[in-house]
Design a protein around this motif. Structure first.
Motif, PDB file in Angstrom:
ATOM      1  N   GLU A   1       0.851  -1.179   0.000  1.00 26.54           N
ATOM      2  CA  GLU A   1       0.000   0.000   0.000  1.00 26.54           C
ATOM      3  C   GLU A   1       0.894   1.239   0.000  1.00 26.54           C
ATOM      4  N   SER A   2       0.890   1.975  -1.095  1.00 25.63           N
ATOM      5  CA  SER A   2       1.700   3.187  -1.231  1.00 25.63           C
ATOM      6  C   SER A   2       1.003   4.344  -0.522  1.00 25.63           C
ATOM      7  N   GLU A   3       1.701   4.997   0.401  1.00 31.42           N
ATOM      8  CA  GLU A   3       1.023   6.010   1.201  1.00 31.42           C
ATOM      9  C   GLU A   3       1.902   7.222   1.517  1.00 31.42           C
ATOM     10  N   LEU A   4       1.253   8.373   1.548  1.00 23.97           N
ATOM     11  CA  LEU A   4       1.848   9.585   2.105  1.00 23.97           C
ATOM     12  C   LEU A   4       1.631   9.569   3.610  1.00 23.97           C
ATOM     13  N   ALA A   5       2.691   9.839   4.359  1.00 26.08           N
ATOM     14  CA  ALA A   5       2.582   9.904   5.819  1.00 26.08           C
ATOM     15  C   ALA A   5       2.851  11.322   6.293  1.00 26.08           C
ATOM     16  N   VAL A   6       2.023  11.771   7.214  1.00 23.19           N
ATOM     17  CA  VAL A   6       2.160  13.085   7.841  1.00 23.19           C
ATOM     18  C   VAL A   6       2.927  12.922   9.143  1.00 23.19           C
ATOM     19  N   VAL A   7       3.903  13.783   9.374  1.00 25.54           N
ATOM     20  CA  VAL A   7       4.648  13.801  10.634  1.00 25.54           C
ATOM     21  C   VAL A   7       4.255  15.058  11.399  1.00 25.54           C
ATOM     22  N   ILE A   8       3.774  14.863  12.612  1.00 27.99           N
ATOM     23  CA  ILE A   8       3.320  15.982  13.434  1.00 27.99           C
ATOM     24  C   ILE A   8       4.520  16.758  13.980  1.00 27.99           C
ATOM     25  N   GLY A   9       4.420  18.081  13.947  1.00 30.00           N
ATOM     26  CA  GLY A   9       5.501  18.922  14.454  1.00 30.00           C
ATOM     27  C   GLY A   9       5.122  19.716  15.688  1.00 30.00           C
ATOM     28  N   ARG A  10       3.831  20.026  15.795  1.00 28.76           N
ATOM     29  CA  ARG A  10       3.339  20.753  16.950  1.00 28.76           C
ATOM     30  C   ARG A  10       2.215  19.956  17.572  1.00 28.76           C
ATOM     31  N   GLY A  11       2.362  19.628  18.827  1.00 26.20           N
ATOM     32  CA  GLY A  11       1.376  18.782  19.481  1.00 26.20           C
ATOM     33  C   GLY A  11       0.066  19.508  19.736  1.00 26.20           C
ATOM     34  N   GLY A  12      -0.899  18.734  20.187  1.00 22.94           N
ATOM     35  CA  GLY A  12      -2.185  19.329  20.521  1.00 22.94           C
ATOM     36  C   GLY A  12      -3.258  18.265  20.647  1.00 22.94           C
ATOM     37  N   ARG A  13      -4.341  18.654  21.277  1.00 23.28           N
ATOM     38  CA  ARG A  13      -5.511  17.798  21.410  1.00 23.28           C
ATOM     39  C   ARG A  13      -6.728  18.568  20.921  1.00 23.28           C
ATOM     40  N   ASP A  14      -7.683  17.847  20.350  1.00 27.69           N
ATOM     41  CA  ASP A  14      -8.894  18.467  19.809  1.00 27.69           C
ATOM     42  C   ASP A  14      -8.530  19.569  18.808  1.00 27.69           C
ATOM     43  N   ILE A  15      -7.648  19.232  17.885  1.00 27.65           N
ATOM     44  CA  ILE A  15      -7.175  20.198  16.888  1.00 27.65           C
ATOM     45  C   ILE A  15      -8.256  20.375  15.818  1.00 27.65           C
ATOM     46  N   PRO A  16      -8.752  21.569  15.594  1.00 32.52           N
ATOM     47  CA  PRO A  16      -9.759  21.756  14.542  1.00 32.52           C
ATOM     48  C   PRO A  16      -9.129  21.650  13.158  1.00 32.52           C
ATOM     49  N   ALA A  17      -9.888  21.153  12.209  1.00 32.21           N
ATOM     50  CA  ALA A  17      -9.376  21.009  10.845  1.00 32.21           C
ATOM     51  C   ALA A  17      -8.868  22.333  10.291  1.00 32.21           C
ATOM     52  N   SER A  18      -9.491  23.421  10.694  1.00 38.00           N
ATOM     53  CA  SER A  18      -9.108  24.738  10.184  1.00 38.00           C
ATOM     54  C   SER A  18      -7.693  25.134  10.587  1.00 38.00           C
ATOM     55  N   ARG A  19      -7.149  24.507  11.639  1.00 33.70           N
ATOM     56  CA  ARG A  19      -5.801  24.836  12.098  1.00 33.70           C
ATOM     57  C   ARG A  19      -4.843  23.660  11.981  1.00 33.70           C
ATOM     58  N   ALA A  20      -5.312  22.563  11.444  1.00 40.86           N
ATOM     59  CA  ALA A  20      -4.532  21.327  11.463  1.00 40.86           C
ATOM     60  C   ALA A  20      -3.226  21.429  10.682  1.00 40.86           C
ATOM     61  N   MET A  21      -3.225  22.143   9.572  1.00 37.17           N
ATOM     62  CA  MET A  21      -2.003  22.206   8.762  1.00 37.17           C
ATOM     63  C   MET A  21      -0.856  22.875   9.523  1.00 37.17           C
ATOM     64  N   ASP A  22      -1.186  23.721  10.503  1.00 33.39           N
ATOM     65  CA  ASP A  22      -0.142  24.369  11.306  1.00 33.39           C
ATOM     66  C   ASP A  22       0.579  23.393  12.228  1.00 33.39           C
ATOM     67  N   HIS A  23       0.021  22.207  12.410  1.00 36.51           N
ATOM     68  CA  HIS A  23       0.605  21.216  13.317  1.00 36.51           C
ATOM     69  C   HIS A  23       1.499  20.210  12.593  1.00 36.51           C
ATOM     70  N   ILE A  24       1.645  20.355  11.273  1.00 33.77           N
ATOM     71  CA  ILE A  24       2.430  19.393  10.499  1.00 33.77           C
ATOM     72  C   ILE A  24       3.892  19.815  10.451  1.00 33.77           C
ATOM     73  N   PHE A  25       4.772  18.882  10.790  1.00 35.15           N
ATOM     74  CA  PHE A  25       6.205  19.118  10.616  1.00 35.15           C
ATOM     75  C   PHE A  25       6.612  18.851   9.175  1.00 35.15           C
ATOM     76  N   GLY A  26       6.144  17.729   8.641  1.00 29.13           N
ATOM     77  CA  GLY A  26       6.537  17.384   7.288  1.00 29.13           C
ATOM     78  C   GLY A  26       5.890  16.094   6.823  1.00 29.13           C
ATOM     79  N   TYR A  27       6.451  15.542   5.757  1.00 28.00           N
ATOM     80  CA  TYR A  27       5.872  14.377   5.095  1.00 28.00           C
ATOM     81  C   TYR A  27       6.960  13.371   4.744  1.00 28.00           C
ATOM     82  N   THR A  28       6.569  12.101   4.742  1.00 30.76           N
ATOM     83  CA  THR A  28       7.456  11.040   4.297  1.00 30.76           C
ATOM     84  C   THR A  28       6.635   9.990   3.556  1.00 30.76           C
ATOM     85  N   VAL A  29       7.308   8.970   3.051  1.00 31.97           N
ATOM     86  CA  VAL A  29       6.667   7.898   2.285  1.00 31.97           C
ATOM     87  C   VAL A  29       6.650   6.637   3.135  1.00 31.97           C
ATOM     88  N   VAL A  30       5.534   5.912   3.127  1.00 28.78           N
ATOM     89  CA  VAL A  30       5.500   4.603   3.763  1.00 28.78           C
ATOM     90  C   VAL A  30       4.842   3.589   2.844  1.00 28.78           C
TER      91      VAL A  30
END
Length: 288
Positions: A136-165
């Protein structure tokens, strides 16, 4: 920026990869065995990236490891997240999970101990354990900023980067149990890499995911075709659960998996699976 983990001369190193993917520059880290994870955690605390320390090397001379050789914990993984993939397995894996609408994503775990490097061999189990090994070829998101109950409207701000799995799967084991973890977590069943590309260089919502088996293109999908986009996945995984810097969310696979072929095409000894995601890079693993 591309952050990677590698071995050279018997030593583990962590550092940056040049924009063209050709050179590796080690950074002065105290413990390189944990890969990029300590850097992600330090940057989340407001620290600076360590200074370069050591010899700059051509990438072809080093042995790339997974950027997260031992992730912080199990990976969050998403099933049935591309419309065409949902359709191709509607009568098998997703037979009991095909609602008329899609109010919630399917989320399962994959043990972090099954992570291997971008060119490491995947070990096939004995046929008595599973004879239906799939890719299964997949894009993986790596979290850079922690949080709980993160709204979708702010979710991209919590991403550190991306890798392949490659979410390698024992389909018969997956379908035997109501939960998928066992069929997803065999040793070596999560090739990852070749590095992490930071979110300032890539928007994972608009990239291309492709997978080949022995040189034949099997999967070719666009992340914009996900049923649940990346912000929604982060919002879902963080509902009541604190996400931490270094957590990984594998976002699902496009159509074209082995089980979806007619007849199904299971991986065998000697097969090579190559996965490429535009803007991230390539992993290629032989099955032994």
């Amino acid at each position: 920026m591309r952050l990677a983990s590698w071995n050279w001369g018997g030593r583990d190193c962590v550092g940056t990869i040049s924009p063209d993917g050709r050179e590796a520059t080690p950074l002065g880290v105290r413990d390189a065995s944990r890969g990029v994870l300590p850097l992600i955690q330090a940057l989340a605390e407001g620290e600076s990236l360590p200074s370069p320390s050591g010899t700059r090397l051509p990438v072809e001379l080093i042995t790339l490891r997974s950027p997260l050789p031992r992730p912080l914990r199990s990976l969050f993984c998403v099933g049935r997240n591309y419309h065409a993939h949902a359709a191709e397995l509607a009568g098998t894996v997703f037979r009991a999970a095909m609602p008329e609408s899609d109010p919630w994503p399917i989320v399962f775990s994959k043990l972090g101990e099954c992570v291997i490097g971008p060119r490491d061999a995947v070990r096939l189990p004995s046929p008595s354990i599973s004879a239906q090994i799939d890719y299964e070829s997949e894009l993986a998101v790596v979290i850079g900023r922690g949080g709980r109950d993160i709204p979708a409207s702010r979710a991209m701000d919590h991403i550190f980067g991306y890798t392949v799995v490659n979410d390698v799967t024992a389909r018969d084991v997956q379908m035997r149990h109501q939960q998928w973890d066992l069929g997803k977590s065999f040793d070596t069943f999560c090739p990852m890499g070749p590095w992490i590309v930071t979110a300032d260089e890539l928007d994972g919502r608009t990239t291309r995911v492709r997978g080949w088996v022995n040189g034949a293109l099997r999967q070719d999908g666009q992340t914009r075709d996900m049923i649940f986009d990346i912000p929604t996945l982060i919002e879902t995984c963080s509902r009541g659960i604190t996400l931490h810097p270094g957590d990984v969310i594998a976002t699902g696979t496009p159509s074209g998996v082995g089980m979806g072929q007619n007849p199904p095409q299971w991986l065998r000894v000697g097969d090579v699976v190559r996965i490429e995601i535009d803007g991230v890079g390539v992993i290629e693993n032989r099955f032994e």
